[in-house]
Write a protein that holds these residues in place. Structure first.
Motif, short mmCIF file in Angstrom:
data_model
loop_
_atom_site.label_atom_id
_atom_site.label_comp_id
_atom_site.label_asym_id
_atom_site.label_seq_id
_atom_site.Cartn_x
_atom_site.Cartn_y
_atom_site.Cartn_z
N GLN A 83 22.42 35.68 44.33
CA GLN A 83 22.91 34.36 43.97
C GLN A 83 22.52 34.01 42.53
OE1 GLN A 83 21.38 35.16 46.84
NE2 GLN A 83 23.09 34.88 48.24
N GLU A 84 21.29 34.36 42.14
CA GLU A 84 20.85 34.09 40.78
C GLU A 84 21.60 34.97 39.77
OE1 GLU A 84 16.22 32.79 41.67
OE2 GLU A 84 16.73 34.92 41.49
N LEU A 85 21.87 36.21 40.15
CA LEU A 85 22.62 37.11 39.27
C LEU A 85 24.04 36.61 39.02
CD1 LEU A 85 21.64 40.70 40.47
CD2 LEU A 85 21.22 39.71 38.22
N LEU A 86 24.64 36.01 40.02
CA LEU A 86 26.04 35.59 39.92
C LEU A 86 26.23 34.39 38.99
CD1 LEU A 86 28.92 36.16 40.95
CD2 LEU A 86 28.46 34.56 42.81
N VAL A 87 25.24 33.51 38.93
CA VAL A 87 25.38 32.29 38.13
C VAL A 87 25.56 32.66 36.66
CG1 VAL A 87 24.19 30.22 37.34
CG2 VAL A 87 24.10 30.86 39.74
N GLY A 88 26.59 32.09 36.05
CA GLY A 88 26.87 32.32 34.64
C GLY A 88 28.36 32.53 34.40
N LYS A 89 28.67 32.82 33.16
CA LYS A 89 30.07 33.01 32.76
C LYS A 89 30.39 34.49 32.73
CE LYS A 89 33.36 31.67 29.16
NZ LYS A 89 33.50 30.97 27.88
N TRP A 90 31.46 34.85 33.45
CA TRP A 90 31.91 36.25 33.55
C TRP A 90 33.30 36.36 32.94
CZ3 TRP A 90 28.67 39.96 35.37
CH2 TRP A 90 27.54 39.52 36.05
N ASN A 91 33.39 37.10 31.85
CA ASN A 91 34.69 37.35 31.22
C ASN A 91 35.40 38.47 31.97
OD1 ASN A 91 34.40 35.47 29.09
ND2 ASN A 91 33.00 36.89 28.07
N ILE A 92 36.61 38.20 32.38
CA ILE A 92 37.37 39.17 33.16
C ILE A 92 37.88 40.27 32.24
CG2 ILE A 92 39.39 39.52 34.63
CD1 ILE A 92 38.89 36.68 35.69
N ALA A 93 37.44 41.48 32.51
CA ALA A 93 37.86 42.64 31.71
C ALA A 93 39.23 43.13 32.18
CB ALA A 93 36.83 43.76 31.80
N SER A 94 39.42 43.18 33.51
CA SER A 94 40.70 43.64 34.04
C SER A 94 40.90 43.13 35.46
CB SER A 94 40.79 45.16 34.02
OG SER A 94 39.84 45.71 34.91
N ILE A 95 42.17 43.00 35.80
CA ILE A 95 42.57 42.65 37.17
C ILE A 95 43.60 43.69 37.60
CG2 ILE A 95 43.70 40.96 38.65
CD1 ILE A 95 42.75 38.78 36.75
N GLU A 96 43.31 44.34 38.72
CA GLU A 96 44.24 45.32 39.26
C GLU A 96 44.94 44.71 40.46
OE1 GLU A 96 44.15 49.70 41.40
OE2 GLU A 96 42.56 49.19 39.98
N LEU A 97 46.28 44.67 40.40
CA LEU A 97 47.08 44.10 41.47
C LEU A 97 48.38 44.87 41.56
CD1 LEU A 97 47.27 41.80 43.57
CD2 LEU A 97 48.37 40.41 41.81
N LEU A 98 48.78 45.23 42.76
CA LEU A 98 49.98 46.02 43.00
C LEU A 98 49.97 47.33 42.21
CD1 LEU A 98 52.65 43.16 42.93
CD2 LEU A 98 51.72 44.34 44.93
N GLY A 99 48.79 47.90 42.08
CA GLY A 99 48.65 49.19 41.40
C GLY A 99 48.65 49.11 39.89
N ALA A 100 48.90 47.94 39.32
CA ALA A 100 48.91 47.79 37.86
C ALA A 100 47.60 47.15 37.41
CB ALA A 100 50.08 46.91 37.44
N VAL A 101 47.00 47.73 36.37
CA VAL A 101 45.77 47.18 35.80
C VAL A 101 46.15 46.34 34.59
CG1 VAL A 101 43.54 47.74 34.77
CG2 VAL A 101 44.46 49.19 36.58
N ASN A 102 45.79 45.07 34.64
CA ASN A 102 46.11 44.13 33.57
C ASN A 102 44.83 43.67 32.89
OD1 ASN A 102 49.03 43.85 34.17
ND2 ASN A 102 48.22 43.09 36.12
#
Length: 159
Positions: free
Chosen positions: A53-72
């Motif tokens: 829970q402590e590790l999760l707190v903060g700002k996470w910049n999304i590097a990639s999202i994979e959906l329907l086999g495509a990496v965006n």
């Protein structure tokens, strides 16, 4: 009254002083060694490992999202997990259309399941339950089933 033979001689007095000096030196040295050993055995306090829970707190910049086999690429999108007073809340920002939304979340104590519920229509759409694949001080990866299929998100912590 009889005097002990040689009790007032300088040699005898010198012998007594030398004996006292050696005794003092011995105890002084023993005390210093004891103090040194005692201080050497003390350990510096070690930082407790952070909970998931402590590790999760903060700002996470999304590097990639994979959906329907495509990496965006993340295109500036981020998730910001705020602390949990009564409810765990966060902010999601969608870099594609520059909108920002809000969500509530729950991370189990093992840090393996992350449930996100969007509370606004703006920002990203993360209204799912996810399996956490990786959660470290610098990396967050999670995967879940959506109505469009499997979605995998990789994010890095913002410094």
């Amino acid at each position: 009254m009889t005097e002990r033979a040689g009790s007032t001689t300088p040699e005898y007095q010198n012998q007594i002083l030398t004996s006292m000096n050696w005794s003092f030196a011995f105890w002084w040295l023993a005390g210093c060694l004891g103090l040194t050993l005692f201080s050497a055995c003390e350990t510096d306090p070690v930082d407790e490992p952070q909970t998931p829970q402590e590790l999760l707190v903060g700002k996470w910049n999304i590097a990639s999202i994979e959906l329907l086999g495509a990496v965006n690429p993340g295109n500036g999108s981020f998730l910001e997990f705020e602390g949990c007073a009564n409810t765990c809340t966060g902010v999601d920002y969608n870099g594609n259309d520059s909108t920002q939304g809000a969500f509530i979340y729950n991370l189990n104590t093992e840090g393996t399941l992350l449930a996100i519920t969007d509370t606004s229509s703006a920002g990203g759409s993360y209204n799912y339950d996810f399996d956490v694949l990786e959660l470290t001080e610098t990396a967050l990866r999670f995967i879940g089933s959506t109505i469009f299929g499997t979605m995998k998100i990789e994010a890095v912590r913002e410094d």
